[in-house]
Design a protein around this motif. Structure first.
Motif, PDB file in Angstrom:
ATOM      1  N   LEU A 144      32.095   0.943  -3.382  1.00 33.21           N
ATOM      2  CA  LEU A 144      31.114   2.025  -3.229  1.00 33.21           C
ATOM      3  C   LEU A 144      30.969   2.878  -4.488  1.00 33.21           C
ATOM      4  O   LEU A 144      30.154   3.798  -4.515  1.00 33.21           O
ATOM      5  N   ILE A 145      31.780   2.599  -5.517  1.00 38.04           N
ATOM      6  CA  ILE A 145      31.653   3.339  -6.771  1.00 38.04           C
ATOM      7  C   ILE A 145      30.443   2.814  -7.533  1.00 38.04           C
ATOM      8  O   ILE A 145      30.344   1.635  -7.829  1.00 38.04           O
ATOM      9  N   SER A 146      29.509   3.700  -7.804  1.00 33.49           N
ATOM     10  CA  SER A 146      28.288   3.307  -8.516  1.00 33.49           C
ATOM     11  C   SER A 146      27.912   4.379  -9.521  1.00 33.49           C
ATOM     12  O   SER A 146      28.423   5.506  -9.474  1.00 33.49           O
ATOM     13  N   SER A 147      27.026   4.044 -10.412  1.00 37.73           N
ATOM     14  CA  SER A 147      26.612   4.981 -11.462  1.00 37.73           C
ATOM     15  C   SER A 147      25.941   6.223 -10.886  1.00 37.73           C
ATOM     16  O   SER A 147      26.012   7.302 -11.468  1.00 37.73           O
ATOM     17  N   LEU A 154      36.038   8.932  -4.811  1.00 38.99           N
ATOM     18  CA  LEU A 154      34.730   8.624  -4.245  1.00 38.99           C
ATOM     19  C   LEU A 154      34.023   9.897  -3.788  1.00 38.99           C
ATOM     20  O   LEU A 154      32.806  10.043  -3.953  1.00 38.99           O
ATOM     21  N   GLN A 155      34.751  10.835  -3.224  1.00 37.42           N
ATOM     22  CA  GLN A 155      34.168  12.073  -2.706  1.00 37.42           C
ATOM     23  C   GLN A 155      33.887  13.084  -3.810  1.00 37.42           C
ATOM     24  O   GLN A 155      32.837  13.739  -3.799  1.00 37.42           O
ATOM     25  N   PHE A 156      34.821  13.251  -4.757  1.00 35.71           N
ATOM     26  CA  PHE A 156      34.700  14.263  -5.805  1.00 35.71           C
ATOM     27  C   PHE A 156      33.963  13.758  -7.037  1.00 35.71           C
ATOM     28  O   PHE A 156      33.400  14.557  -7.791  1.00 35.71           O
ATOM     29  N   GLY A 157      33.998  12.437  -7.275  1.00 29.30           N
ATOM     30  CA  GLY A 157      33.467  11.898  -8.524  1.00 29.30           C
ATOM     31  C   GLY A 157      34.444  12.130  -9.668  1.00 29.30           C
ATOM     32  O   GLY A 157      35.479  12.799  -9.512  1.00 29.30           O
ATOM     33  N   LEU A 158      34.127  11.608 -10.829  1.00 25.08           N
ATOM     34  CA  LEU A 158      35.027  11.712 -11.982  1.00 25.08           C
ATOM     35  C   LEU A 158      35.282  13.167 -12.370  1.00 25.08           C
ATOM     36  O   LEU A 158      36.420  13.561 -12.642  1.00 25.08           O
ATOM     37  N   ILE A 159      34.229  13.989 -12.390  1.00 29.33           N
ATOM     38  CA  ILE A 159      34.372  15.387 -12.804  1.00 29.33           C
ATOM     39  C   ILE A 159      35.311  16.138 -11.863  1.00 29.33           C
ATOM     40  O   ILE A 159      36.262  16.796 -12.298  1.00 29.33           O
ATOM     41  N   GLY A 160      35.035  16.059 -10.580  1.00 35.77           N
ATOM     42  CA  GLY A 160      35.872  16.761  -9.606  1.00 35.77           C
ATOM     43  C   GLY A 160      37.286  16.224  -9.566  1.00 35.77           C
ATOM     44  O   GLY A 160      38.251  16.986  -9.416  1.00 35.77           O
ATOM     45  N   PHE A 161      37.424  14.916  -9.701  1.00 35.57           N
ATOM     46  CA  PHE A 161      38.739  14.284  -9.689  1.00 35.57           C
ATOM     47  C   PHE A 161      39.597  14.798 -10.844  1.00 35.57           C
ATOM     48  O   PHE A 161      40.765  15.140 -10.672  1.00 35.57           O
ATOM     49  N   LEU A 162      39.011  14.867 -12.041  1.00 36.85           N
ATOM     50  CA  LEU A 162      39.737  15.374 -13.209  1.00 36.85           C
ATOM     51  C   LEU A 162      40.049  16.860 -13.065  1.00 36.85           C
ATOM     52  O   LEU A 162      41.136  17.319 -13.433  1.00 36.85           O
TER      53      LEU A 162
END
Length: 355
Positions: free
Chosen positions: A250-253, A288-296
């Motif tokens: 489910l990870i997509s651009s 998946l929920q936060f995206g790269l920005i939120g995850f970092l």
């Protein structure tokens, strides 16, 4: 420790019997009051970290349109409460380490004793929260798990002046870890903590500790065998693997940087209908929920709390904290964060003399 110096600190998070009735985060108002009344050590920094973190995730909540999800707000609220809890725990660690660990040990003693009593008498506490009896198809209790289980790895086995109490505490903890709980995750950290705290004594008196070591190896081997022959083992591994593969799929651009939003659910993997957005693969799911920005942002927040609270080995504590994200959905549990805060440090003899 004088009575007038005693503050309401985060040792209260380890009072497991209270959790039979209320959740960990229900104690937050008491902890906030304790925080405001405590020594003002870096208190301004903690306020700044809270507002910056809250602002960043409020922006994320708006950007990924989480409020359109029926679970978006409740997921965000749970996360926000955890952020507050982490800040309170970090400050408590900085200002009350020895005192906190003393009370964590005492209440662990009470918690483990009660859990064993409930198990021996087969008392039904299914109508309460915070206590989980896992029964087999034969109706027998196969495992016991209390909500504050992670904290037992922090026990100080030199706390009591009467040494027999320390021996009893260790024996009860050993029995709970290896016979009742039987969680490999807890066993690993329990043994690791024992080795860190007592390795010099163990190496010096290896023959004295050899029977205990052999007994531990026996139980670990027994548990490994039971895992192998468990009918649901393969299903559990396959289920977690399918979770991970589905998350990757489910990870997509379109959602890579800001995620699919708080409360995003994968219906086929829901095991807790009260919190369907949390699964065993919680860490990949957060990506998946936060995206790269939120995850970092979340990872940096955890590291900063450990670092500025003076936690010993903050990077190792951060890695320990996130390790559970591949096993259980504990990442937002104050109890787990508290365990990671205190894991790499112990009370020294001078601190013990002041307790």
């Amino acid at each position: 420790m004088k009575i007038k110096d005693i503050q309401l600190t985060n040792w209260m998070f380890s009072v497991w019997p209270i959790f039979l009735l209320v959740s960990q985060k229900a104690l937050l108002p008491v902890q906030v009051v304790a925080f405001l009344l405590s020594r003002k050590d870096k208190i301004l920094f903690y306020f700044m970290l809270f507002f910056i973190t809250s602002g960043g995730f409020l922006a994320l909540l708006w950007i990924n349109d989480s409020l359109r999800n029926e679970f978006g707000f409740i997921h965000f609220l749970g996360f926000a409460l955890f952020v507050i809890s982490a800040i309170l725990i970090g400050h408590s660690y900085r200002t009350n380490f020895s005192f906190d660990l003393k009370w964590i040990t005492i209440f662990n003693f009470v918690s483990i004793s009660l859990a064993i009593v409930f198990y021996v008498f087969n008392l039904d506490f299914s109508f309460f929260r915070g206590l989980n009896f896992i029964r087999g198809t034969d109706g027998a209790i196969h495992r016991v798990f209390i909500e504050t289980t992670p904290l037992i790895v922090l026990n100080d086995y030199r706390l009591f002046k009467k040494n027999y109490l320390n021996v009893v505490l260790f024996a009860l903890t050993f029995f709970y870890v290896f016979v009742l709980c039987k969680s490999f995750f807890i066993i690993i950290f329990f043994v690791w903590r024992l080795w860190m705290d007592h390795r010099l004594l163990i190496m010096k008196r290896i023959w004295y500790f050899l029977p205990l070591i052999l007994l531990g190896v026996f139980f670990i081997g027994l548990e490994l065998i039971s895992f192998v022959i468990r009918a649901d083992l393969a299903l559990s591994i396959i289920f977690k693997f399918n979770q991970l593969m589905s998350i990757f799929g489910l990870i997509s651009s379109d959602y890579f940087f800001f995620g699919r939003g708080f409360g995003f659910v994968m219906d086929e993997f829901v095991t807790d209908f009260s919190q369907p957005y949390q699964i065993e693969m919680q860490l990949p799911m957060l990506f998946l929920q936060f995206g790269l920005i939120g995850f970092l942002m979340f990872g940096i927040f955890i590291l900063l709390i450990f670092y500025f609270s003076g936690v010993k080995r903050p990077l190792a504590s951060t890695m320990m904290y996130f390790s559970v994200g591949f096993v259980n959905p504990w990442l937002f549990l104050p109890i787990w964060f508290l365990t990671c805060c205190y894991f790499f440090k112990k009370v020294d003899d001078q601190d013990r003399a002041n307790l």
